[in-house]
Design a protein around this motif. Structure first.
Motif, short mmCIF file in Angstrom:
data_model
loop_
_atom_site.label_atom_id
_atom_site.label_comp_id
_atom_site.label_asym_id
_atom_site.label_seq_id
_atom_site.Cartn_x
_atom_site.Cartn_y
_atom_site.Cartn_z
N ARG A 192 -16.18 -8.83 8.16
CA ARG A 192 -16.56 -8.04 7.00
C ARG A 192 -16.55 -6.57 7.40
NH1 ARG A 192 -17.76 -11.02 2.75
NH2 ARG A 192 -18.65 -13.07 3.06
N GLY A 193 -16.31 -5.74 6.44
CA GLY A 193 -16.28 -4.32 6.73
C GLY A 193 -15.68 -3.55 5.59
N HIS A 194 -14.88 -2.56 5.93
CA HIS A 194 -14.24 -1.72 4.93
C HIS A 194 -12.79 -1.48 5.33
CE1 HIS A 194 -13.98 1.19 1.69
NE2 HIS A 194 -13.32 1.97 2.52
N ASN A 195 -11.90 -1.69 4.38
CA ASN A 195 -10.48 -1.45 4.58
C ASN A 195 -10.19 -0.02 4.14
OD1 ASN A 195 -7.77 -1.86 5.06
ND2 ASN A 195 -7.42 -2.93 3.14
N TYR A 196 -10.03 0.88 5.09
CA TYR A 196 -9.74 2.26 4.74
C TYR A 196 -8.23 2.43 4.63
CZ TYR A 196 -9.63 7.26 4.47
OH TYR A 196 -9.41 8.54 4.03
N VAL A 197 -7.77 2.90 3.47
CA VAL A 197 -6.35 3.13 3.24
C VAL A 197 -6.12 4.64 3.17
CG1 VAL A 197 -4.38 2.71 1.73
CG2 VAL A 197 -6.14 0.95 2.01
N TYR A 198 -5.25 5.11 4.04
CA TYR A 198 -4.91 6.53 4.08
C TYR A 198 -3.94 6.87 2.95
CZ TYR A 198 -6.98 6.40 8.72
OH TYR A 198 -7.85 6.25 9.76
N THR A 202 -12.29 3.37 -3.38
CA THR A 202 -13.37 3.66 -4.33
C THR A 202 -13.77 2.47 -5.19
OG1 THR A 202 -11.83 4.45 -6.03
CG2 THR A 202 -12.70 6.09 -4.46
N TRP A 203 -13.12 1.32 -5.03
CA TRP A 203 -13.44 0.16 -5.87
C TRP A 203 -14.91 -0.20 -5.70
CZ3 TRP A 203 -10.57 -1.79 -9.58
CH2 TRP A 203 -10.95 -3.02 -10.14
N PRO A 204 -15.64 -0.38 -6.81
CA PRO A 204 -17.08 -0.59 -6.71
C PRO A 204 -17.50 -2.01 -6.31
CG PRO A 204 -16.41 -0.58 -9.00
CD PRO A 204 -15.19 -0.23 -8.20
N PHE A 253 0.82 -1.22 0.00
CA PHE A 253 0.00 0.00 0.00
C PHE A 253 0.85 1.27 0.00
CE2 PHE A 253 -3.95 -2.07 2.11
CZ PHE A 253 -4.32 -2.61 0.90
N PHE A 254 2.00 1.27 0.67
CA PHE A 254 2.78 2.51 0.73
C PHE A 254 3.95 2.54 -0.24
CE2 PHE A 254 5.27 0.18 4.00
CZ PHE A 254 6.55 0.42 3.54
N GLY A 255 4.34 1.40 -0.82
CA GLY A 255 5.59 1.29 -1.55
C GLY A 255 5.80 2.17 -2.75
N ASN A 256 4.99 2.06 -3.77
CA ASN A 256 5.25 2.79 -5.01
C ASN A 256 4.40 4.03 -5.19
OD1 ASN A 256 7.29 1.07 -6.00
ND2 ASN A 256 5.74 -0.41 -6.61
N ASN A 257 3.13 3.94 -4.86
CA ASN A 257 2.25 5.08 -5.02
C ASN A 257 1.10 4.93 -4.03
OD1 ASN A 257 0.47 7.10 -5.82
ND2 ASN A 257 0.99 6.86 -7.99
N ALA A 258 1.35 5.35 -2.81
CA ALA A 258 0.38 5.18 -1.73
C ALA A 258 -0.94 5.88 -2.03
CB ALA A 258 0.96 5.68 -0.41
N ALA A 294 -2.36 6.41 -4.95
CA ALA A 294 -3.11 5.61 -5.92
C ALA A 294 -3.69 4.36 -5.27
CB ALA A 294 -2.23 5.24 -7.10
N ALA A 295 -2.90 3.69 -4.42
CA ALA A 295 -3.40 2.50 -3.72
C ALA A 295 -4.60 2.86 -2.86
CB ALA A 295 -2.29 1.88 -2.87
N ALA A 296 -4.51 3.97 -2.14
CA ALA A 296 -5.62 4.42 -1.29
C ALA A 296 -6.86 4.69 -2.14
CB ALA A 296 -5.22 5.66 -0.50
N TYR A 297 -6.68 5.36 -3.26
CA TYR A 297 -7.81 5.69 -4.12
C TYR A 297 -8.50 4.42 -4.63
CZ TYR A 297 -10.58 7.33 -8.01
OH TYR A 297 -11.62 7.56 -8.86
#
Length: 146
Positions: free
Chosen positions: A91-97, A27-29, A13-18, A20-23
């Motif tokens: 179950r839930g939501h993985n929030y990525v900062y 937002t994945w449908p 998640f943080f390595g190349n483009n954090a 973009a990973a967060a987005y």
């Protein structure tokens, strides 16, 4: 693959483009099943393949540099599903900062769009399962090439 559960700061998640990973994660449908750092960090596999496997096996060659089993566990789930090896975490939501840190936000809804995997077996048992599959594939490939 990515993240650590219930929260963490993991390379995928943080390595190349954090950002973009967060987005993408936020937002994945559709549904996403995450395979976290904690699941593969203590699962070692490939030793049997390196010792007893065919000399020119590509998977065995990869294990000369890489022994943890994040990728193989994720592939095992993708191919075989939960089986006896895995279960679903809350179950839930993985929030990525935007900095790549993630935090699991449980929901009381069974229809949460995200979930994460947990091992149902010990780390050594998971490694043994992977080793058996690696060896079967290597032997089958060797015989079909002859």
């Amino acid at each position: 693959m990515g993240g650590e559960y219930p929260s963490g700061h993991e390379f995928n998640f943080f390595g190349n483009n954090a950002t973009a990973a967060a987005y993408v994660v936020d937002t994945w449908p559709g549904r996403i099943t995450f395979s976290g750092f904690e699941m593969g960090k203590d699962v070692y596999s490939g030793a049997d393949l390196m010792v007893r496997g065919p000399e020119k096996d590509l998977v065995g060659a990869a294990y000369r540099w890489y022994k943890e089993s994040w990728d193989p566990l994720t592939m095992l789930y993708a191919i075989e599903g939960l089986g006896d090896v895995f279960s679903i975490g809350n179950r839930g939501h993985n929030y990525v900062y935007p900095n790549g840190t993630n935090r699991w936000l449980p929901t009381d809804k069974k229809s949460g769009s995200h979930n994460y995997l947990k091992l149902n077996v010990s780390s050594s048992a998971a490694g043994a399962i992977l080793d058996q599959l690696f060896m079967q594939g290597a032997v089958a490939a060797t015989h079909s090439a002859q």
